[in-house]
Design an enzyme around this catalytic site. Structure first.
Site, PDB file in Angstrom:
ATOM      1  N   PRO A 135      40.535  28.137  48.446  1.00  0.00           N
ATOM      2  CA  PRO A 135      40.257  28.791  46.927  1.00  0.00           C
ATOM      3  C   PRO A 135      41.560  29.515  46.685  1.00  0.00           C
ATOM      4  O   PRO A 135      41.563  30.340  47.078  1.00  0.00           O
ATOM      5  CB  PRO A 135      38.605  29.243  47.182  1.00  0.00           C
ATOM      6  CG  PRO A 135      37.904  28.603  48.057  1.00  0.00           C
ATOM      7  CD  PRO A 135      38.936  28.324  49.500  1.00  0.00           C
ATOM      8  N   CYS A 136      41.814  29.387  45.258  1.00  0.00           N
ATOM      9  CA  CYS A 136      42.664  29.357  44.887  1.00  0.00           C
ATOM     10  C   CYS A 136      42.589  30.957  44.087  1.00  0.00           C
ATOM     11  O   CYS A 136      43.473  31.282  43.081  1.00  0.00           O
ATOM     12  CB  CYS A 136      44.086  29.274  44.449  1.00  0.00           C
ATOM     13  SG  CYS A 136      43.509  28.277  43.144  1.00  0.00           S
ATOM     14  N   GLN A 137      41.167  31.107  43.786  1.00  0.00           N
ATOM     15  CA  GLN A 137      40.710  32.143  42.263  1.00  0.00           C
ATOM     16  C   GLN A 137      41.907  33.288  42.493  1.00  0.00           C
ATOM     17  O   GLN A 137      41.541  33.658  41.569  1.00  0.00           O
ATOM     18  CB  GLN A 137      39.248  32.129  41.908  1.00  0.00           C
ATOM     19  CG  GLN A 137      38.570  30.670  41.163  1.00  0.00           C
ATOM     20  CD  GLN A 137      38.368  29.444  42.560  1.00  0.00           C
ATOM     21  OE1 GLN A 137      39.267  29.697  43.639  1.00  0.00           O
ATOM     22  NE2 GLN A 137      37.913  28.728  41.990  1.00  0.00           N
TER      23      GLN A 137
ATOM     24  N   LEU B 121      43.722  33.994  44.257  1.00  0.00           N
ATOM     25  CA  LEU B 121      45.569  33.916  44.259  1.00  0.00           C
ATOM     26  C   LEU B 121      45.906  33.828  43.304  1.00  0.00           C
ATOM     27  O   LEU B 121      47.475  34.295  42.899  1.00  0.00           O
ATOM     28  CB  LEU B 121      46.184  33.379  45.391  1.00  0.00           C
ATOM     29  CG  LEU B 121      45.732  33.412  46.961  1.00  0.00           C
ATOM     30  CD1 LEU B 121      45.504  32.641  48.106  1.00  0.00           C
ATOM     31  CD2 LEU B 121      45.603  35.098  47.420  1.00  0.00           C
ATOM     32  N   SER B 122      45.516  32.485  42.079  1.00  0.00           N
ATOM     33  CA  SER B 122      46.567  31.997  41.183  1.00  0.00           C
ATOM     34  C   SER B 122      46.307  33.278  39.641  1.00  0.00           C
ATOM     35  O   SER B 122      46.122  34.176  39.825  1.00  0.00           O
ATOM     36  CB  SER B 122      45.588  30.953  40.556  1.00  0.00           C
ATOM     37  OG  SER B 122      44.144  31.226  39.964  1.00  0.00           O
TER      38      SER B 122
END
Length: 387
Positions: free
Chosen positions: A73-75, A77-78
């Site tokens: 999951p990139c939530q 990080l993005s």
């Protein structure tokens, strides 16, 4: 097709990594994904593959697995997410990957995918966390930022592809090809994508492409980018086009719409968070064809250096690799011929975008704001309640 090997997909989403790798003989033995809509897609599109719902409760991987793919999951990080970092509640789940591959006879390959912002977050702390963990497990790692446009898709979407192995050389796979970026098209002659939801501090301007598809707003509202056509009209791609821009067949995510309690906008989230199928397919091909690594121009990295576009390392030593985000230049699909499922940007959305442009200090290409204003006039003018 002859089987290349068996693999597991963790944080599988709607199966972009697994689908692309399957094109080159990788057979998926297990999928793990917590989102109910994505689970419905996986169970429909990978009918014979078991789907586990919670990586934290997955005790071990099947025997004789040669590759583990993890688009964690990139939530956190993005730039579009909360940027809580690698220890955030979502992105910190990457440590579950390391838990599952730590046995001595673990998979031959570990493939990790995420957003480029992970290279900057916490002044590089996210990447240091990952590379240190890999090296502690005896892996040599390599990563490269890759642009989806290199594979012919008209979406400017950059992602970090990270490959690690205890027995093989990941450098040969990721760095063995470098075509360089194709020349930029003239914005006056081609459709240009932008984020109509922005306009004050950013625009996401992309010539002959759309900017990166996103998963939607924090409240679950779909927010596809807009496209200014050479005619001056402004349209937004529909869900079918969004799926195709990620390399999936039309209606790939349709099974998610059958899940009770999920709105159709959830499909946008699934598509926006997906891995480009063509990008994954390139990795699959390189795993078959890479051969020996011919060492190019490399620069040793010092502690505290910013993470570059590409690097590799082991045993607490990292090297900057001088390469581009375009490993290949596949035949490019111009955006004008690609879009098949569009609708005009509404007057309310257009007016809201114009208001935001007047509040900020962004500079725009000549004629763009005129086109937006003309589009608003054709749509009936400034509504009373603008976005």
């Amino acid at each position: 097709m002859t089987s290349t090997g068996s693999m597991v997909g963790l944080f599988a989403g709607i199966g972009g990594l697994e689908l692309g790798l399957r094109e080159h003989g990788w057979n998926t033995e297990l999928l793990c994904e917590i989102d109910p809509g994505a689970q419905a897609v996986l169970r429909t599109r990978f009918t014979d593959v078991p789907v586990h719902s919670d990586v934290t409760k997955l005790r071990s991987l099947p025997q004789d697995i040669e590759l583990v793919a993890a688009g964690f999951p990139c939530q956190d990080l993005s730039q579009a997410g909360r940027t809580a970092g690698i220890t955030g509640s979502r992105s910190g789940l990457v440590d579950e990957v390391f838990r599952l591959v730590k046995r001595k006879k673990g998979p031959r390959w570990l493939l990790i995918e995420n957003v480029p912002f992970m290279l900057q977050l916490g002044r590089g702390a996210a990447m240091r966390h990952i590379t240190d963990a890999l090296e502690d497990l005896g892996y040599t790692w390599a990563y490269r930022v890759v642009d989806a446009r290199a594979f012919g898709l008209p979406q400017r979407r950059q992602r970090v592809l990270m490959l690690a192995s205890r027995t093989e050389d990941p450098r040969a796979v990721l760095f063995g090809e470098d075509a360089g970026e194709r020349p930029v098209d003239d914005h006056a002659d081609f459709p240009c994508g932008f984020y109509w939801t922005e306009g004050t501090r950013g625009l996401g301007w992309a010539v002959n492409a759309v900017p990166t598809l996103k998963g939607g707003s924090s409240v679950g509202i779909a927010s596809p980018p807009a496209v200014r056509l050479p005619s001056g009209e402004i349209v937004t791609p529909g869900l079918i086009d969004a799926e195709r821009l990620q390399g999936f067949d039309p209606d790939w995510t349709a099974p998610a719409a059958l899940v009770p309690g999920l709105r159709n906008s959830h499909r946008w989230k699934l598509v926006g968070n997906a891995v480009s199928v063509r990008m994954a397919s390139w990795v699959g091909r390189r795993l078959l064809e890479s051969g020996d690594y011919e060492r190019g121009i490399e620069t040793p990295m010092k502690p505290g250096d910013a993470w570059p576009v590409a690097a590799w390392g082991s045993n607490r030593q990292a090297f900057r690799v001088h390469t581009s985000t375009w490993p290949v230049q596949e035949p490019y699909e111009d955006l004008s011929g690609f879009l098949e499922d569009t609708r005009l940007l509404s007057a309310r959305a257009t007016a809201g975008f114009l208001k935001r442009t007047r509040m900020g200090n962004l500079r725009f290409v000549p004629g763009f704001i005129d086109d937006v204003e003309s589009h608003l006039d054709r749509m009936g003018g400034f509504p009373e309640a603008a976005a």
